[in-house]
Design a protein around this motif. Structure first.
Motif, PDB file in Angstrom:
ATOM      1  N   VAL A  95       0.831  -1.206   0.000  1.00 28.68           N
ATOM      2  CA  VAL A  95       0.000   0.000   0.000  1.00 28.68           C
ATOM      3  C   VAL A  95       0.869   1.261   0.000  1.00 28.68           C
ATOM      4  O   VAL A  95       0.455   2.297   0.513  1.00 28.68           O
ATOM      5  CB  VAL A  95      -0.973   0.029   1.192  1.00 28.68           C
ATOM      6  CG1 VAL A  95      -2.029  -1.027   1.041  1.00 28.68           C
ATOM      7  CG2 VAL A  95      -0.235  -0.146   2.500  1.00 28.68           C
ATOM      8  N   SER A  96       2.059   1.158  -0.558  1.00 24.32           N
ATOM      9  CA  SER A  96       2.896   2.351  -0.674  1.00 24.32           C
ATOM     10  C   SER A  96       2.292   3.280  -1.737  1.00 24.32           C
ATOM     11  O   SER A  96       1.342   2.915  -2.437  1.00 24.32           O
ATOM     12  CB  SER A  96       4.307   1.951  -1.048  1.00 24.32           C
ATOM     13  OG  SER A  96       4.285   1.280  -2.279  1.00 24.32           O
ATOM     14  N   HIS A  97       2.842   4.481  -1.850  1.00 25.00           N
ATOM     15  CA  HIS A  97       2.301   5.473  -2.767  1.00 25.00           C
ATOM     16  C   HIS A  97       2.222   4.931  -4.195  1.00 25.00           C
ATOM     17  O   HIS A  97       1.211   5.059  -4.882  1.00 25.00           O
ATOM     18  CB  HIS A  97       3.185   6.721  -2.731  1.00 25.00           C
ATOM     19  CG  HIS A  97       2.757   7.775  -3.694  1.00 25.00           C
ATOM     20  ND1 HIS A  97       1.627   8.536  -3.481  1.00 25.00           N
ATOM     21  CD2 HIS A  97       3.274   8.179  -4.878  1.00 25.00           C
ATOM     22  CE1 HIS A  97       1.482   9.364  -4.498  1.00 25.00           C
ATOM     23  NE2 HIS A  97       2.463   9.171  -5.352  1.00 25.00           N
ATOM     24  N   LEU A 146     -10.754  -0.710   2.473  1.00 24.96           N
ATOM     25  CA  LEU A 146      -9.305  -0.759   2.244  1.00 24.96           C
ATOM     26  C   LEU A 146      -8.807   0.161   1.128  1.00 24.96           C
ATOM     27  O   LEU A 146      -7.821   0.884   1.328  1.00 24.96           O
ATOM     28  CB  LEU A 146      -8.883  -2.215   1.986  1.00 24.96           C
ATOM     29  CG  LEU A 146      -7.427  -2.580   2.275  1.00 24.96           C
ATOM     30  CD1 LEU A 146      -7.066  -2.248   3.707  1.00 24.96           C
ATOM     31  CD2 LEU A 146      -7.199  -4.052   2.004  1.00 24.96           C
ATOM     32  N   PRO A 147      -9.450   0.176  -0.051  1.00 33.74           N
ATOM     33  CA  PRO A 147      -8.912   1.021  -1.127  1.00 33.74           C
ATOM     34  C   PRO A 147      -8.860   2.501  -0.754  1.00 33.74           C
ATOM     35  O   PRO A 147      -7.963   3.217  -1.204  1.00 33.74           O
ATOM     36  CB  PRO A 147      -9.878   0.787  -2.288  1.00 33.74           C
ATOM     37  CG  PRO A 147     -10.495  -0.517  -2.015  1.00 33.74           C
ATOM     38  CD  PRO A 147     -10.570  -0.638  -0.533  1.00 33.74           C
ATOM     39  N   GLN A 148      -9.802   2.974   0.082  1.00 32.91           N
ATOM     40  CA  GLN A 148      -9.792   4.393   0.440  1.00 32.91           C
ATOM     41  C   GLN A 148      -8.805   4.706   1.561  1.00 32.91           C
ATOM     42  O   GLN A 148      -8.321   5.817   1.675  1.00 32.91           O
ATOM     43  CB  GLN A 148     -11.199   4.837   0.888  1.00 32.91           C
ATOM     44  CG  GLN A 148     -12.153   5.068  -0.254  1.00 32.91           C
ATOM     45  CD  GLN A 148     -12.766   3.742  -0.717  1.00 32.91           C
ATOM     46  OE1 GLN A 148     -13.230   2.964   0.090  1.00 32.91           O
ATOM     47  NE2 GLN A 148     -12.739   3.494  -2.024  1.00 32.91           N
ATOM     48  N   MET A 149      -8.524   3.701   2.391  1.00 30.83           N
ATOM     49  CA  MET A 149      -7.715   3.950   3.580  1.00 30.83           C
ATOM     50  C   MET A 149      -6.357   4.550   3.272  1.00 30.83           C
ATOM     51  O   MET A 149      -5.809   5.334   4.040  1.00 30.83           O
ATOM     52  CB  MET A 149      -7.524   2.648   4.362  1.00 30.83           C
ATOM     53  CG  MET A 149      -8.618   2.399   5.358  1.00 30.83           C
ATOM     54  SD  MET A 149      -8.747   0.678   5.748  1.00 30.83           S
ATOM     55  CE  MET A 149      -7.422   0.435   6.867  1.00 30.83           C
ATOM     56  N   PHE A 150      -5.785   4.166   2.136  1.00 30.11           N
ATOM     57  CA  PHE A 150      -4.430   4.623   1.843  1.00 30.11           C
ATOM     58  C   PHE A 150      -4.397   5.626   0.698  1.00 30.11           C
ATOM     59  O   PHE A 150      -3.354   5.876   0.116  1.00 30.11           O
ATOM     60  CB  PHE A 150      -3.544   3.425   1.528  1.00 30.11           C
ATOM     61  CG  PHE A 150      -3.447   2.470   2.678  1.00 30.11           C
ATOM     62  CD1 PHE A 150      -2.536   2.697   3.699  1.00 30.11           C
ATOM     63  CD2 PHE A 150      -4.284   1.375   2.758  1.00 30.11           C
ATOM     64  CE1 PHE A 150      -2.454   1.831   4.770  1.00 30.11           C
ATOM     65  CE2 PHE A 150      -4.212   0.510   3.828  1.00 30.11           C
ATOM     66  CZ  PHE A 150      -3.297   0.734   4.839  1.00 30.11           C
ATOM     67  N   GLY A 151      -5.563   6.190   0.392  1.00 33.94           N
ATOM     68  CA  GLY A 151      -5.663   7.086  -0.755  1.00 33.94           C
ATOM     69  C   GLY A 151      -4.686   8.243  -0.735  1.00 33.94           C
ATOM     70  O   GLY A 151      -4.205   8.673  -1.776  1.00 33.94           O
ATOM     71  N   LYS A 152      -4.382   8.750   0.443  1.00 34.89           N
ATOM     72  CA  LYS A 152      -3.554   9.956   0.516  1.00 34.89           C
ATOM     73  C   LYS A 152      -2.155   9.647   1.026  1.00 34.89           C
ATOM     74  O   LYS A 152      -1.445  10.534   1.478  1.00 34.89           O
ATOM     75  CB  LYS A 152      -4.225  10.975   1.445  1.00 34.89           C
ATOM     76  CG  LYS A 152      -5.635  11.330   1.017  1.00 34.89           C
ATOM     77  CD  LYS A 152      -5.989  12.755   1.303  1.00 34.89           C
ATOM     78  CE  LYS A 152      -7.205  13.216   0.531  1.00 34.89           C
ATOM     79  NZ  LYS A 152      -8.289  12.211   0.477  1.00 34.89           N
TER      80      LYS A 152
END
Lengths: 821, 249
Positions: free
Chosen positions: A239-241, A329-335
């Motif tokens: 889930v890195s950038h 999950l997909p939104q959790m790391f959006g930023k």
């Protein structure tokens, strides 16, 4: 209450053996070998229907026939320099072993078990003379439409070599049977005397074990070291950038949500999630929580599990929490701004989490791991591709992944790697994690949600198959062969435990294996030899099962018989696997030379030892007429080609595929099939479940076969190209593609529109049928002259000359030069 | 602490269900690790604890294999005549088993684990297993046919191990179990009962052959002593005759 022998049948293959029972019983000792047609077993004159006459009449009739018989079709001499249409009309069929018809009828199916030589040479020196490789290709866990299943409290096996009883053993009398691998005489157990199929007593040779070359046993408790493990799945996500940027999380979570009920398993199935960037995130999914709890471990040097008993949860009981997590999950790391990624520590955590039970780890990775153990540095230098003569960095940069994979293998954990990236990821190093733990590797170069929609579709389809396909846990496989033969090298994804036991923490229906063999003792007194592969695994329903495949092949003592039984596809695939090993241990150019020499040597041997009349030209037996073509195709394959255009990861991935894919898919990768599709007709069409599937003929892979007024479909295994000629029949454009003219063909078109015309239906039926043939989803690219993909389409035209490689004719001339030296 | 739970058919020792043992061991060994309370980072525990834990884990893993094979042997030994409730001591561990309606329920726990609780646990499993699968037991032939029962086993086990729940259970079950009446034996003795009998047999036959030998020896000695007495009497008489003849005459 005593355990009863219950026999259940998927669908028993019943061989009617009422009248020719005697013939069958003696059949094993009657095998006579003779060179004869590859394709026409039924019409073969050497084995007339009244075969069951007995040995006394059989032998003279055979000798008489072999004197007057003409050269069989397989040995028909072909001058490759003159013969232009080499490809058969339909698919290339494997040769049929020269066994009596009743034995051949029950022999193992060639899709499952195949030998490079269907006639085994009597001695090693004879094999050396033929210059053909001897080996087996297996697809042991293939999805089968019918498979007899036997439940019995005792499984009958040879007392000395532990071979399972099979159709090729000999019954000396009612009470004793002779093992066909070690020739020991064993007793028939009392229980085996009763045949539950016919409900009769005293017919051990009619039991399903003796009637089917492929069958499955339900294993009794002696085959279990511990209670059968539940199906356990662990998903490890980058889930890195960089990973979030590609947008793959959406696809993975969506696929999991859709298929969560289709995951193979029972009420014990467990699931868990780990995500990682520069830290490792665990998810507490304990029953009773209102929402998933995220736990972050930042100490990646010495990884530990925060709450060991609630990270891996029962899927049925915690399904809502799991679905919650997948949705968020997909939104959790959006930023996220984290660019680093600690793959090594994440894998260590995954191993710790699963080491108690075993199971499957699915790792999704998008960049070069940069933190913690197992961090890698970029080793690819695009400038070097051109300058250096040889390809470097095909071997792993660190042994961390191999060591971890071996630990995993010991705890029955398999790691499957999905690599979605646009840059170099060092697959040569990362791939080790799957290779030694019997996992599989998927690679999607330049994956991006917006920029590469075709890649996304392909990933989606592959993921669906991956999640729902059959799976076997804590498996081991052993391959046995008759006394005198020995297996020495294995190819595929596994770890070899104790010389010949392959440890497979997971086994999937899309995995293939290959082995090389040598002849240790002369097989002088034997008429036939047998091979048996036994795969012991735990099904996703917690049943311990043994799948047994047995193949029987004749032994021959003349070179011409060996050549007559050569299986060119199997030989090519085995050579490809050997060449991959060679290019890692020695060098790529060495491997290329070795492949070329293999074809030269075998044709030289044929010319000097088999041919009696010397003719000019490059002569090959009909069964090997495709050999030079396939070798040239291998030399031009991504894995082995030279030149600057191949990226290192692409090459390594192609090498992985050559090693662990089953034969049928490897052959398409090596030699794609080209069809003309603008004039499809129903003539000679197949009828599969009320659909008519046209069967156009396979064209040779040369640009001269393309014509501007046609449309051509190239099936290259994992990708299908539809090439539209500039002056293509406007009918085809409008009726199939739904476009007004050639100029309207878009540059990136990946779909055939569903039009209500006969042409459209035919084309779509054909493409759909091609796709059904394989477990993965090939993307369809519609291309025209201006398309960027035209280059890769033309690269598959292996009969043509390219800047760095010979054309087929030039290659033949080169071989001829070497052969006649 | 419960380490291993197995259910088997009494008639032939066919295992029907089992709980994957390593889970418990993991629980037990990790019990000193700080628990998470929510989002956030963790303190890493001191590494020495973990080193020791790893070592312990390896040792237990090895022992478990042994205990498991003992359990399987035990299943084969048990029959209709066996006591229906029994505790078998095996070193620092104890096997507790219950036989009910042709099915054996076995648990391996630490010796210090309350016996009362172990049997309450087995009774609980017994009731549920009989309810769910009891009818199918005599007909199955595949080992671990009811492996899915594992889910229930694990859940039940948790409630028995949890100390708070344990107190509740304790008060409920006092009357249910009269633990004192449960037989206690040693696992080695049970597994080797057969061997002990055969040893006794051979000793007895040894004894009888020895006594036979003794009897013959005694007979021989008796006759010898009789001869000796006769000979002594004879000598006396001859001496007497000689004495009378030479001195009196």
């Amino acid at each position: 209450m005593p355990t009863e022998s219950l026999i259940g049948y998927g669908a028993p293959v019943c061989v009617d053996s009422g009248s020719d029972q005697d013939g069958y019983l003696q059949g094993c000792t009657q095998v006579k070998c003779c060179p004869r047609s590859l394709y026409s077993l039924v019409n073969c004159p050497n084995f007339p229907p009244q075969l069951s006459a007995g040995p006394a009449q059989l032998s003279p009739s055979l000798s008489g026939l072999s004197l007057q018989s003409q050269t069989p079709e397989a040995l028909r001499v072909v001058n490759l320099l003159q013969e232009r249409n080499l490809l058969p009309l339909g698919p290339v069929t494997p040769p049929t072993p020269c066994l009596p018809q009743d034995l051949q009828k029950i022999n193992c199916h060639p899709e499952v078990f195949r030998s490079t030589l269907t006639s085994i040479p009597q001695t090693q020196s004879l094999l050396n003379k033929a210059k053909l490789p001897l080996g087996l290709l297996l697809h042991p866990f293939k999805d089968l439409s019918q498979l007899p299943v036997v439940t019995s409290s005792t499984i009958v096996r040879c007392r000395s070599c532990r071979t399972y009883i099979n159709p090729f053993v000999t019954f000396l009398d009612q009470r004793r049977w002779k093992c066909n691998l070690c020739y020991r005489v064993n007793d028939v157990p009392e229980e085996f005397m009763y045949n539950p199929v016919s409900r009769s007593y005293g017919e051990p040779h009619k039991r399903p074990e003796v009637q089917n070359a492929t069958l499955e046993f339900i294993a009794p408790s002696e085959y279990m070291l511990r209670p059968p493990q539940p199906a356990v799945y662990l998903i490890v996500l980058d889930v890195s950038h960089n990973a979030v940027e590609t947008g793959y999380l959406d696809v993975v979570c969506q696929s999991l949500l859709e298929n969560i009920n289709a995951l193979p398993g029972d009420s014990r199935t467990k699931i868990g999630f780990i995500t990682f960037d520069s830290t490792i995130h665990f998810y507490n999914l304990q029953e009773g929580l209102s929402q998933p709890q995220m736990l972050i471990v930042s100490d990646i040097e010495d990884i530990f599990l925060p709450t060991p008993d609630s990270l891996l949860v029962n899927l049925n009981e915690c399904k809502e929490l799991v679905q919650d997590l997948l949705r968020s999950l997909p939104q959790m790391f959006g930023k996220t701004m984290e660019t680093q990624c600690a793959l090594g520590p994440a894998l260590q955590a995954a191993f710790k989490l699963l080491s108690a039970t075993g199971g499957r780890v699915s790792v999704f990775q998008t960049q070069l791991p940069s933190l913690g153990v197992g961090a890698l540095k970029s080793r690819e230098d695009p400038n070097q591709r051109a300058s250096a003569k040889d390809i470097q960095h095909l071997s792993p940069a660190t042994d961390f992944y191999k060591k971890l994979a071996l630990d995993c293998s010991g705890q029955q954990v398999a790691v499957d790697l999905f690599l979605l990236s646009s840059q170099y990821c060092d697959l040569a190093s990362l791939g080790c994690i799957s290779r030694y733990s019997a996992g599989s590797v998927y690679y999607y170069p330049s994956y991006h949600q917006q920029h590469n929609p075709a890649g996304v579709e392909c990933f989606q389809k592959d993921l669906k198959r991956y999640l729902t396909r059959k799976i076997g846990f804590e498996a081991v496989m052993r391959i046995r062969c008759s006394k005198g033969l020995s297996i020495h090298t294995f190819h595929g994804n596994f770890f070899v435990r104790s010389t010949d036991l392959l440890s497979l923490p997971n086994v999937n229906p899309d995995a293939g294996f290959a082995v090389q063999m040598s002849i240790e003792e002369n097989l002088v007194d034997m008429q036939s030899v047998s091979f048996q592969a036994a795969l012991l695994y735990t099904s996703s329903k917690g049943e311990r099962r043994i799948r047994v495949h047995t193949m029987c092949l004749p032994v021959v003592n003349s070179l011409s018989d060996i050549f007559a039984g050569a299986d060119v596809q199997a030989i090519t695939c085995l050579l490809a696997s050997m060449a991959v090993d060679r290019s890692v241990t020695a060098s790529l150019s060495d491997a290329r030379d070795a492949m070329t020499n293999a074809s030269i040597d075998s044709l030289t041997s044929f010319r000097t030892s088999v041919l009696t009349i010397q003719q000019p030209g490059l002569l090959a037996p009909a069964c090997l007429r495709l050999f030079p073509l396939y070798i040239l195709a291998l030399l031009k394959q991504k894995a082995f080609r030279t030149g600057t255009s191949t990226r290192l990861d692409d090459r390594v991935f192609a090498m992985c595929q050559l090693k662990y894919q089953p034969l049928a898919y490897v052959m398409l990768m090596i030699h794609p099939a080209l069809y003309r599709v603008d004039d499809l007709t129903d003539e000679g069409a197949l009828n599969v479940s009320e659909r008519t599937i046209p069967q156009p003929r396979v064209q040779q892979l040369s640009v001269e076969k393309l014509s501007r007024d046609g449309a051509f479909l190239m099936d290259a295994g994992s990708v299908i190209y539809l090439w539209i000629g500039r002056n293509c029949n406007p009918n085809f454009l409008t009726q199939v593609l739904g476009l007004p003219n050639y100029a309207a063909v878009p540059l990136n078109m990946n779909m055939l529109p569903e039009l209500d015309t006969a042409e459209s239906q035919r084309t779509r039926a054909f493409v759909g049928w091609l796709r059904e043939q394989r477990p993965f989803f090939p993307i369809l690219h519609v291309i025209r002259d201006e398309s960027p993909l035209k280059a890769s389409f033309l690269q598959n035209m292996i009969e043509d000359r390219t800047e760095s490689a010979l054309s087929y004719y030039e290659f033949l001339l080169h071989i001829q030069q070497q052969v006649s030296k | 602490m419960v380490l291993l739970t197995m259910i088997a058919r009494l008639a032939d020792g066919l295992p029907l269900a089992a709980s994957m043992q390593e889970d418990e061991q993991e629980d037990f060994l990790n019990s000193n690790v700080p628990r998470a309370t929510g989002h956030g980072h963790f303190e890493t525990p001191v590494s020495t604890t973990r080193g020791r834990r790893r070592c312990l884990q390896a040792k237990l893993g090895r022992d478990l294999q042994q205990y498991q094979s003992q359990a399987k042997q035990l299943f084969r030994k048990l029959n209709d005549q066996s006591p229906t409730r029994c505790t078998l001591e095996a070193g620092s561990m104890s096997f507790h088993y219950v036989i009910e309606k042709g099915v054996v329920y076995l648990v391996l726990s630490e010796a210090s684990f309350p016996k009362k609780l172990a049997f309450a646990y087995l009774e609980d499993l017994q009731a549920e297993f009989h309810e769910q699968h009891g009818k199918k037991v005599p007909t199955v032939s595949r080992p671990y046919s009811f492996i899915e029962f594992d889910t229930y086993i694990q859940k039940t086990k948790k409630s028995y191990i949890d100390s708070r729940a344990r107190r509740n259970l304790g008060s409920i079950n006092t009357e249910l179990q009269d633990v004192q009446r449960i037989m206690v034996a040693n696992i080695e003795e049970v597994l080797q009962r057969g061997e002990a009998l055969s040893a006794l047999d051979s000793k007895a036959s040894n004894l009888s052959s020895l006594s036979k030998k003794y009897r013959s020896d005694a007979k021989y000695l008796n006759t010898r002593s009789t001869y000796a007495k006769l000979a002594a009497g004879g000598v006396f008489f001859i001496m007497l005759i000689v004495y009378v003849r030479f001195w009196w005459l």
